[in-house]
Write a protein that holds these residues in place. Structure first.
Motif, PDB file in Angstrom:
ATOM      1  N   LEU A 194      45.125  35.662  46.466  1.00  0.00           N
ATOM      2  CA  LEU A 194      43.805  36.268  46.371  1.00  0.00           C
ATOM      3  C   LEU A 194      43.383  36.693  47.774  1.00  0.00           C
ATOM      4  O   LEU A 194      43.458  35.906  48.713  1.00  0.00           O
ATOM      5  CB  LEU A 194      42.785  35.266  45.814  1.00  0.00           C
ATOM      6  CG  LEU A 194      41.310  35.689  45.895  1.00  0.00           C
ATOM      7  CD1 LEU A 194      41.055  36.955  45.095  1.00  0.00           C
ATOM      8  CD2 LEU A 194      40.413  34.559  45.428  1.00  0.00           C
ATOM      9  N   SER A 201      47.817  43.360  49.867  1.00  0.00           N
ATOM     10  CA  SER A 201      47.652  42.960  48.472  1.00  0.00           C
ATOM     11  C   SER A 201      48.318  43.966  47.536  1.00  0.00           C
ATOM     12  O   SER A 201      48.965  43.586  46.548  1.00  0.00           O
ATOM     13  CB  SER A 201      46.161  42.826  48.156  1.00  0.00           C
ATOM     14  OG  SER A 201      45.969  42.378  46.854  1.00  0.00           O
ATOM     15  N   GLU A 202      48.180  45.249  47.846  1.00  0.00           N
ATOM     16  CA  GLU A 202      48.819  46.281  47.024  1.00  0.00           C
ATOM     17  C   GLU A 202      50.338  46.137  47.029  1.00  0.00           C
ATOM     18  O   GLU A 202      50.993  46.296  46.004  1.00  0.00           O
ATOM     19  CB  GLU A 202      48.420  47.672  47.520  1.00  0.00           C
ATOM     20  CG  GLU A 202      46.980  48.031  47.207  1.00  0.00           C
ATOM     21  CD  GLU A 202      46.501  49.296  47.907  1.00  0.00           C
ATOM     22  OE1 GLU A 202      47.243  49.856  48.755  1.00  0.00           O
ATOM     23  OE2 GLU A 202      45.360  49.707  47.625  1.00  0.00           O
ATOM     24  N   ARG A 215      51.285  43.335  44.724  1.00  0.00           N
ATOM     25  CA  ARG A 215      51.172  43.734  43.318  1.00  0.00           C
ATOM     26  C   ARG A 215      52.324  44.641  42.889  1.00  0.00           C
ATOM     27  O   ARG A 215      52.769  44.580  41.746  1.00  0.00           O
ATOM     28  CB  ARG A 215      49.817  44.405  43.055  1.00  0.00           C
ATOM     29  CG  ARG A 215      48.664  43.419  43.022  1.00  0.00           C
ATOM     30  CD  ARG A 215      47.396  44.017  42.452  1.00  0.00           C
ATOM     31  NE  ARG A 215      46.934  45.207  43.107  1.00  0.00           N
ATOM     32  CZ  ARG A 215      46.210  45.241  44.235  1.00  0.00           C
ATOM     33  NH1 ARG A 215      45.859  44.099  44.809  1.00  0.00           N
ATOM     34  NH2 ARG A 215      45.824  46.365  44.759  1.00  0.00           N
ATOM     35  N   ASP A 266      50.711  38.206  41.417  1.00  0.00           N
ATOM     36  CA  ASP A 266      49.279  38.219  41.104  1.00  0.00           C
ATOM     37  C   ASP A 266      48.539  38.242  42.444  1.00  0.00           C
ATOM     38  O   ASP A 266      48.554  37.264  43.188  1.00  0.00           O
ATOM     39  CB  ASP A 266      48.898  36.969  40.297  1.00  0.00           C
ATOM     40  CG  ASP A 266      47.410  36.920  39.967  1.00  0.00           C
ATOM     41  OD1 ASP A 266      46.725  37.964  40.046  1.00  0.00           O
ATOM     42  OD2 ASP A 266      46.936  35.817  39.637  1.00  0.00           O
ATOM     43  N   PRO A 305      45.017  39.834  43.418  1.00  0.00           N
ATOM     44  CA  PRO A 305      43.766  40.591  43.338  1.00  0.00           C
ATOM     45  C   PRO A 305      43.063  40.673  44.692  1.00  0.00           C
ATOM     46  O   PRO A 305      43.298  39.845  45.580  1.00  0.00           O
ATOM     47  CB  PRO A 305      42.928  39.777  42.351  1.00  0.00           C
ATOM     48  CG  PRO A 305      43.426  38.386  42.503  1.00  0.00           C
ATOM     49  CD  PRO A 305      44.897  38.513  42.791  1.00  0.00           C
ATOM     50  N   VAL A 306      42.229  41.681  44.823  1.00  0.00           N
ATOM     51  CA  VAL A 306      41.361  41.835  45.990  1.00  0.00           C
ATOM     52  C   VAL A 306      39.932  41.720  45.497  1.00  0.00           C
ATOM     53  O   VAL A 306      39.537  42.426  44.564  1.00  0.00           O
ATOM     54  CB  VAL A 306      41.559  43.208  46.672  1.00  0.00           C
ATOM     55  CG1 VAL A 306      40.535  43.401  47.790  1.00  0.00           C
ATOM     56  CG2 VAL A 306      42.965  43.337  47.225  1.00  0.00           C
ATOM     57  N   TYR A 307      39.169  40.828  46.110  1.00  0.00           N
ATOM     58  CA  TYR A 307      37.740  40.733  45.810  1.00  0.00           C
ATOM     59  C   TYR A 307      37.009  41.319  47.009  1.00  0.00           C
ATOM     60  O   TYR A 307      37.059  40.765  48.099  1.00  0.00           O
ATOM     61  CB  TYR A 307      37.309  39.279  45.614  1.00  0.00           C
ATOM     62  CG  TYR A 307      37.845  38.600  44.370  1.00  0.00           C
ATOM     63  CD1 TYR A 307      38.658  39.259  43.445  1.00  0.00           C
ATOM     64  CD2 TYR A 307      37.532  37.276  44.111  1.00  0.00           C
ATOM     65  CE1 TYR A 307      39.128  38.612  42.307  1.00  0.00           C
ATOM     66  CE2 TYR A 307      38.000  36.621  42.974  1.00  0.00           C
ATOM     67  CZ  TYR A 307      38.795  37.303  42.086  1.00  0.00           C
ATOM     68  OH  TYR A 307      39.267  36.661  40.961  1.00  0.00           O
ATOM     69  N   GLU A 308      36.340  42.453  46.789  1.00  0.00           N
ATOM     70  CA  GLU A 308      35.606  43.107  47.874  1.00  0.00           C
ATOM     71  C   GLU A 308      34.115  42.893  47.674  1.00  0.00           C
ATOM     72  O   GLU A 308      33.603  43.046  46.556  1.00  0.00           O
ATOM     73  CB  GLU A 308      35.912  44.601  47.924  1.00  0.00           C
ATOM     74  CG  GLU A 308      35.184  45.296  49.048  1.00  0.00           C
ATOM     75  CD  GLU A 308      35.581  46.747  49.236  1.00  0.00           C
ATOM     76  OE1 GLU A 308      35.047  47.364  50.169  1.00  0.00           O
ATOM     77  OE2 GLU A 308      36.402  47.264  48.455  1.00  0.00           O
ATOM     78  N   ASP A 337      33.512  32.897  42.987  1.00  0.00           N
ATOM     79  CA  ASP A 337      34.670  33.695  42.583  1.00  0.00           C
ATOM     80  C   ASP A 337      35.987  33.054  43.021  1.00  0.00           C
ATOM     81  O   ASP A 337      36.945  32.982  42.245  1.00  0.00           O
ATOM     82  CB  ASP A 337      34.583  35.107  43.171  1.00  0.00           C
ATOM     83  CG  ASP A 337      33.409  35.912  42.625  1.00  0.00           C
ATOM     84  OD1 ASP A 337      32.844  35.533  41.571  1.00  0.00           O
ATOM     85  OD2 ASP A 337      33.055  36.922  43.269  1.00  0.00           O
ATOM     86  N   TRP A 348      39.067  31.488  40.618  1.00  0.00           N
ATOM     87  CA  TRP A 348      40.452  31.955  40.730  1.00  0.00           C
ATOM     88  C   TRP A 348      41.404  30.806  41.061  1.00  0.00           C
ATOM     89  O   TRP A 348      42.468  30.683  40.463  1.00  0.00           O
ATOM     90  CB  TRP A 348      40.556  33.070  41.777  1.00  0.00           C
ATOM     91  CG  TRP A 348      41.894  33.734  41.788  1.00  0.00           C
ATOM     92  CD1 TRP A 348      42.314  34.737  40.963  1.00  0.00           C
ATOM     93  CD2 TRP A 348      43.005  33.422  42.641  1.00  0.00           C
ATOM     94  NE1 TRP A 348      43.612  35.080  41.260  1.00  0.00           N
ATOM     95  CE2 TRP A 348      44.057  34.291  42.282  1.00  0.00           C
ATOM     96  CE3 TRP A 348      43.206  32.504  43.670  1.00  0.00           C
ATOM     97  CZ2 TRP A 348      45.293  34.265  42.923  1.00  0.00           C
ATOM     98  CZ3 TRP A 348      44.434  32.480  44.302  1.00  0.00           C
ATOM     99  CH2 TRP A 348      45.466  33.356  43.926  1.00  0.00           C
TER     100      TRP A 348
END
Length: 197
Positions: A122, A139-140, A143, A148, A150-153, A179, A183
């Protein structure tokens, strides 16, 4: 050997598996990612300990080719690009200084084990953090190889928005804490792992 250390070693030996979630804030994000990579490289040597996930909160990533956010936000506030470059110069041995040093840039080719072996990751980024784009790009890449990641912005937020004392009561900081907690819980509740806090 101290009794506490002996007890911990015995506990680890007796556990079926001991899951570990790494969390790093700013430069600690770089450290968490480095430890996760080393854990992947070591494989079964660490048994029964296993890194099951990591959280990189606004990691202190940089590189020699500037990203859009590094150009746009380079002089935005107290964590500007010049100060961060100075931090890397102070951290790395002089003969090894490079903004593409594996400790600084997660996107350097052949940096470590294949990304597909990395644990779920994360990444937390802030809208007004000049380091955000490289963290998102990392992160991209994870993926792309089915990790797994995800990016939380968080909008209207700056570097360390969820960990600086003076910002802890902001809506962004409180939402981030919730958040991240949600996760992480899905990885600490995996069957077959025991967790220590």
């Amino acid at each position: 050997m101290p009794k506490k250390v002996s007890g911990l070693i015995n506990h680890i030996k007796s556990a079926r598996k001991l899951g570990c979630v790494l969390l790093g804030v700013s430069c600690g994000g770089n450290m968490a990612d480095y430890v996760a990579r080393k854990a992947v490289e070591l494989g079964s040597i660490l048994d029964p300990v296993k890194v099951v996930a990591q959280v990189l909160m606004y990691p202190f990533f940089i590189g020699s080719v500037p990203t859009h956010s590094e150009i746009k936000l380079a002089n935005s506030y107290f964590y500007d690009k010049a100060m961060c470059i100075l931090a890397w110069k102070l951290f790395l041995p002089e003969e090894e200084f490079s903004l593409d040093h594996p400790a600084a840039n997660p996107l350097v080719p052949d940096r470590g084990p294949p990304l597909k072996l990395m644990p779920p990751t994360l990444t937390v980024v802030a809208e007004h953090d000049w380091m955000r784009d490289r963290a998102i790009a990392y992160s991209e890449e994870l993926r792309k190889v089915n990790v797994d990641a995800p990016v939380y912005e968080y909008k209207d937020a700056v570097h360390e928005f969820a960990t600086l004392d003076m910002l802890l009561k902001t809506p962004q900081a409180q939402a981030c804490a919730e958040d991240v907690s949600i996760w992480v819980k899905k990885y600490i509740s995996l069957r077959g792992h025991e967790f220590s806090y």
